[in-house]
Design a protein around this motif. Sequence first.
Motif, PDB file in Angstrom:
ATOM      1  N   GLN A 246       5.215   3.829  -9.008  1.00 29.10           N
ATOM      2  CA  GLN A 246       4.352   5.021  -8.158  1.00 29.10           C
ATOM      3  C   GLN A 246       4.873   6.252  -8.900  1.00 29.10           C
TER       4      GLN A 246
ATOM      5  N   ASP B 292       2.598   9.804   4.856  1.00 29.56           N
ATOM      6  CA  ASP B 292       1.993   8.772   5.011  1.00 29.56           C
ATOM      7  C   ASP B 292       2.362   7.598   4.007  1.00 29.56           C
ATOM      8  N   GLY B 293       3.795   7.881   3.437  1.00 38.54           N
ATOM      9  CA  GLY B 293       4.494   6.770   2.768  1.00 38.54           C
ATOM     10  C   GLY B 293       3.950   6.510   1.369  1.00 38.54           C
ATOM     11  N   VAL B 294       3.469   7.650   0.821  1.00 36.64           N
ATOM     12  CA  VAL B 294       2.968   7.934  -0.612  1.00 36.64           C
ATOM     13  C   VAL B 294       3.965   8.527  -1.230  1.00 36.64           C
TER      14      VAL B 294
ATOM     15  N   ALA C  80       0.755  -1.296  -0.038  1.00 37.53           N
ATOM     16  CA  ALA C  80       0.015  -0.082  -0.011  1.00 37.53           C
ATOM     17  C   ALA C  80       0.941   1.348  -0.074  1.00 37.53           C
ATOM     18  N   ASN C  81       1.966   1.472   0.523  1.00 42.61           N
ATOM     19  CA  ASN C  81       2.905   2.207   0.506  1.00 42.61           C
ATOM     20  C   ASN C  81       4.219   1.940   0.949  1.00 42.61           C
ATOM     21  N   VAL C  82       5.179   3.050   1.054  1.00 44.24           N
ATOM     22  CA  VAL C  82       6.731   2.705   1.329  1.00 44.24           C
ATOM     23  C   VAL C  82       6.710   2.196   2.766  1.00 44.24           C
ATOM     24  N   HIS C  83       5.767   2.446   3.745  1.00 43.53           N
ATOM     25  CA  HIS C  83       6.091   1.870   5.021  1.00 43.53           C
ATOM     26  C   HIS C  83       5.921   0.577   5.141  1.00 43.53           C
ATOM     27  N   HIS C  84       5.374  -0.214   4.110  1.00 43.54           N
ATOM     28  CA  HIS C  84       5.103  -1.565   4.198  1.00 43.54           C
ATOM     29  C   HIS C  84       6.587  -2.434   3.801  1.00 43.54           C
TER      30      HIS C  84
ATOM     31  N   ARG D 239       6.945   6.481   9.635  1.00 41.74           N
ATOM     32  CA  ARG D 239       5.753   6.997   9.686  1.00 41.74           C
ATOM     33  C   ARG D 239       5.780   8.300  10.113  1.00 41.74           C
TER      34      ARG D 239
ATOM     35  N   TYR E 130       8.658  -0.671  -6.245  1.00 43.82           N
ATOM     36  CA  TYR E 130       7.478   0.181  -5.853  1.00 43.82           C
ATOM     37  C   TYR E 130       7.592   1.329  -6.257  1.00 43.82           C
TER      38      TYR E 130
ATOM     39  N   VAL F 210       8.740  11.185  -0.460  1.00 40.86           N
ATOM     40  CA  VAL F 210       7.411  10.438   0.044  1.00 40.86           C
ATOM     41  C   VAL F 210       7.005  11.342   1.140  1.00 40.86           C
TER      42      VAL F 210
END
Length: 167
Positions: A113, A135-137, A2-6, A23, A109, A132
Amino acid sequence: MANVHHFKVRTPQGTSLDLSAYRDKVLLIVNTASRCGFTPQYQDLEHLYQQYHQQGLEILAFPCNQFGGQEPGNDQDIQQFCQLNYGVSFPVLAKIQVNGPDADPLFEYLKDQARGLMKTRAIKWNFTKFLVNKDGVVVKRYAPRTKPNQFIDAIEAELALLPKATA
């Protein structure tokens, strides 16, 4: 993902670093090399880090030897080079590949993106930069020739959105 934080990445010591630790931070993720014409950008990146780290900016450098063999050293050599030549205090992680079948999943990823020039997915050279948000987007991809000081406004805009506890 879902985002970089994963994602988890590897440190130079061989341990795993969970990017969820970032985060509510603004990230600048860069593929780097020690023997590149763009290597002096380490100095620009360190300046940004010193100026904005307390406000919530984190810079993560990922050495890569896929472009002209410009990062031939091992992780220890790279760490020493960055510290001695540029006084780098932000994390310089383990050497990775950013393109091809062995590309690091984080960079796969990032490339999905934010496409490059002419909507290309591949990273074309060292010092491609990804901004980024908290929210990791992925907000934006910057070309190797784009110096970090050329997008300070974008960094400041993302930092302004951070929770006040981070600042």
